[in-house]
Scaffold this motif. Sequence first.
Motif: not given
Length: 405
Positions: A223-226, A249-255, A269-277, A290-295
Amino acid sequence: MGGGTRATATVASFLDVLILLSLTTMSTAILDPLDFLALQSIRKSLEDMPGSTFFSSWDFTSDPCTFSGVLCDTEAQPNKVVALNLGDARAGSPGLIGRLDPSIGRLSSLAELTVVPGRVFGTIPDSIGQCKQLQFLGISRNYLSGPIPDALAGLSRLQTLDLSYNLLSGAIPAGLGSLPLLANLIFSRNKLSGRIPPISSPALTRLDLRRNLLTGPLPQRLPPSITYLSLSWNNLSGNVDRVLSRLQRLNYLDLSMNRFTGSIPAAMFGFPITSLQLQRNLFTGEVAPLDQVTIPTVDLSYNLFTGHISPLFSSVQNLYLNNNRFTGQVPGSFVDRLLSSGIQILYLQHNYLTGIELNPTSAIPLTTSLCIQYNCMIPPSQATCPLKAGTQKTRPTSQCIRLRG
């Protein structure tokens, strides 16, 4: 006249007695008999752990709607239990010990069921699936074992299902992923196995399945709501770029700690993520935002990424790119950010990098941790590395000749 007065007084007294009896009956017989019996069975199957006094108020000679953890619908006649919170919810309080009694299924109006962390063991009763009004089911940090009942997939009003930190095993019931109102599905730290079933709940925002024994690929569509997705420490595999591309809409991703393969979508890398694991997988290809990474935190370590390091990562506060196959120079923008304390952690060790434009006299701030050893260059003397980076400063020349040539 005297007889009439006495008769009138007698009738008035009789009415007073009736009113008193009515009020007494209303105050003592307010709970539905089935709910009353269910609470009695639940009490017999559970005990306070040493130091807990949760059940001290459960005196069945009084109104059960006044018991600790019991909330009743007082508008219903008779009253019905709508919430059952078993155990003292204050942080650090001892929990309960025992089993969950199947009589919970008799609480037909139950909307909320929680059990505080403790030593509740045994299986989850199938009868909970009869609580059709259930919206919140939270039984975490106990010792529940066995499978998750398929009957839970029939709880169409369920919004939160948290069974984390138990000993549950077997497959995730297929129907859970299609519950229409489900917003939080949390099964972390169990022993669940098999594949992740199709998940299509349109309200889902949190999916936490970390630290299980799950295998196979991700469902083709999530679901895109995650907004929160944690699947770390499993044995999941396959390509994830198409799945992740839709989760904007991801703000946290841990795979992390899986066996995922393929590339990472640049748009992510442009998603509103606070932590990308994404560490400790088998991801490949170049990493090109694609743009400056703000994560704030990005961890791509222990993969098979190749190519040059993009300068667009220089705005990341904690960046882990170590143990990959990156080549070329460290971007100059990284050095500027290091010296200004804009980067707190920069781990680039165990790659094939050939240089960094860092003046030997430049002082790296004490608040910054830089590790760049075991590349195709001599690392700066000021760089400090974690112990697990090893003691070798540079790669063997034979591994770097082609890059320098």
